[in-house]
Scaffold this active site. Structure first.
Site, PDB file in Angstrom:
ATOM      1  N   GLY A  90       0.868  -1.177   0.000  1.00 23.43           N
ATOM      2  CA  GLY A  90       0.000   0.000   0.000  1.00 23.43           C
ATOM      3  C   GLY A  90       0.904   1.225   0.000  1.00 23.43           C
ATOM      4  O   GLY A  90       1.859   1.281  -0.765  1.00 23.43           O
ATOM      5  N   SER A 122       5.951  -5.342  -1.137  1.00 21.65           N
ATOM      6  CA  SER A 122       5.894  -3.921  -1.501  1.00 21.65           C
ATOM      7  C   SER A 122       6.193  -3.022  -0.286  1.00 21.65           C
ATOM      8  O   SER A 122       7.308  -3.056   0.232  1.00 21.65           O
ATOM      9  CB  SER A 122       4.533  -3.646  -2.135  1.00 21.65           C
ATOM     10  N   ALA A 123       5.245  -2.236   0.205  1.00 21.92           N
ATOM     11  CA  ALA A 123       5.501  -1.374   1.371  1.00 21.92           C
ATOM     12  C   ALA A 123       5.962  -2.199   2.574  1.00 21.92           C
ATOM     13  O   ALA A 123       6.825  -1.770   3.343  1.00 21.92           O
ATOM     14  CB  ALA A 123       4.250  -0.576   1.730  1.00 21.92           C
ATOM     15  N   HIS A 159       9.220  -2.973  -6.481  1.00 25.65           N
ATOM     16  CA  HIS A 159       8.684  -2.646  -7.817  1.00 25.65           C
ATOM     17  C   HIS A 159       9.763  -1.957  -8.660  1.00 25.65           C
ATOM     18  O   HIS A 159       9.470  -0.996  -9.382  1.00 25.65           O
ATOM     19  CB  HIS A 159       7.460  -1.709  -7.735  1.00 25.65           C
ATOM     20  N   GLU A 194       9.602  -6.857  -9.920  1.00 26.64           N
ATOM     21  CA  GLU A 194       8.369  -7.594  -9.618  1.00 26.64           C
ATOM     22  C   GLU A 194       8.524  -9.070  -9.981  1.00 26.64           C
ATOM     23  O   GLU A 194       8.929  -9.393 -11.099  1.00 26.64           O
ATOM     24  CB  GLU A 194       7.194  -6.982 -10.379  1.00 26.64           C
TER      25      GLU A 194
END
Lengths: 234, 234
Positions: A90, A122-123, A159, A194
């Site tokens: 997020g 991700s985050a 990413h 990714e």
């Protein structure tokens, strides 16, 4: 011994949530039945319940139960009692702010150092680094600090994106942004594409997935690290 | 009366520094011979002297002298005595940190409200908004606050980028990022595409250049604003 999976993304194009990494997660979480999910990074659209349901749907295929940290009276105790932790993606600014506001940053760090397996996407991967300063996210909220879990001795750029050939856009490429970071900061940055992830066991950090990672060290030219290699940047 | 040019970028693809906007700058700066240049946003490669030389080269074509704020003993006095101000692009986190560290945020705001013409490009445009929270930049340094000049009643997103058709990248699009911003913040965001700028005269704000801008209001669907139109978002 600390054990982490630090994944660039939860989802690769054309595949379901976590699907690409399920074989790895199956062995990583072999010893646990229930995973504590931290949905705090989610800023748009989904509630914490809805986001947790997506995580549960992903983990159902390997028979794991997922419970959201927001359903516990005391999130600190929830982390301390967790058999495993998964921090989803997020907005990193929001995630870091929420972790500080709930006094969770040091508690999660301590739990992972004591052996609680940690999955980040991700985050949730970004915060395993020394600071969140190589996030790609918008600063939608002002966190008390940019310092994060420091469970690996470098920063993460999830990413990771190569420059777009022939682009006429004048905004900075990802590589230019990380070079700017190194004008002010000295820690290495691992750009994870990714579909790739870092598997951490104690001090050993292996790049997994099909794609190389891009390693940025302060004052050195960036280089590619092949899948299966150990990350030894300095 | 406040007078600003808030440009998405200093340079459009295939053209020299500021070249695309020189006709506008010629009339905007008609009354001044020397422009105070703020090079603080620059994190990579160039020194403040070198960056100022690039700005000087750009302005030479319309016979303006450019002097870097870093060559003055007291930057606050430099702003107070300036006939015009130009804040160049780079990293917004660095720019905002430098402006606070030199006690310049309020001083620049006051000068512009008192009529000193202000040109911003990229990061220099971002800071004319209410906060820097819709920057695209990496948080390479921790600023004392995200609050910026507040010379227009909204936030700016410079280098606005439309989603890339057919992209397989799972990172957020610019529009998704701005929607996340609006989960936590209420002020409108004006996405200015490269080659466009806002011309501000008092309370009147006109979109100029060839491209429409994309306007994001909290709780409304985003919409396109045609060149030549007044920005009246709420």
């Amino acid at each position: 011994m600390k054990k982490l999976i630090i994944a660039s993304t939860s989802t690769v194009h054309g595949s379901k949530y976590l699907e690409y990494i399920l074989p790895e997660l199956k062995s990583f979480f072999a010893e646990v039945d229930e995973i504590l999910f931290v949905p705090y990074a989610r800023a748009g659209g989904l509630t914490h319940d809805e986001y947790t349901a997506i995580a549960q749907e992903g983990f159902k295929k390997i028979n794991k139960k997922v419970r959201g940290i927001h359903t516990f009276t005391d999130p600190v105790v929830a982390v301390q009692n967790a058999g495993a932790i998964f921090v989803g993606g997020g907005n990193t600014f929001l995630l870091v702010t929420m972790l500080y506001n709930h006094n969770l940053m040091e508690v999660i760090r301590r739990a992972v150092l004591d052996g609680t397996p940690y999955l980040g996407t991700s985050a949730g991967s970004n915060i395993t680094g020394l600071t969140m300063q190589t996030t790609n996210d918008m600063p939608i909220v002002y966190p008390p600090s940019f310092k994060t879990l420091g469970l690996v001795p470098f920063n993460i750029n999830p990413h990771y994106l190569d420059p777009v050939e022939g682009s006429k856009h004048m905004g900075e490429t990802r590589e230019m942004r990380i070079k700017e970071f190194h004008k002010i900061n000295t820690q290495p940055v691992v750009g994870i594409r990714e579909g790739s992830w870092l598997a951490v066991e104690g001090d050993k950090i292996i790049l997994k997935g099909d794609l190389p990672a891009r390693i940025f060290e302060c004052n050195n030219a960036p280089y590619e690290l092949s899948p299966g290699s150990e990350v030894r940047c300095k």
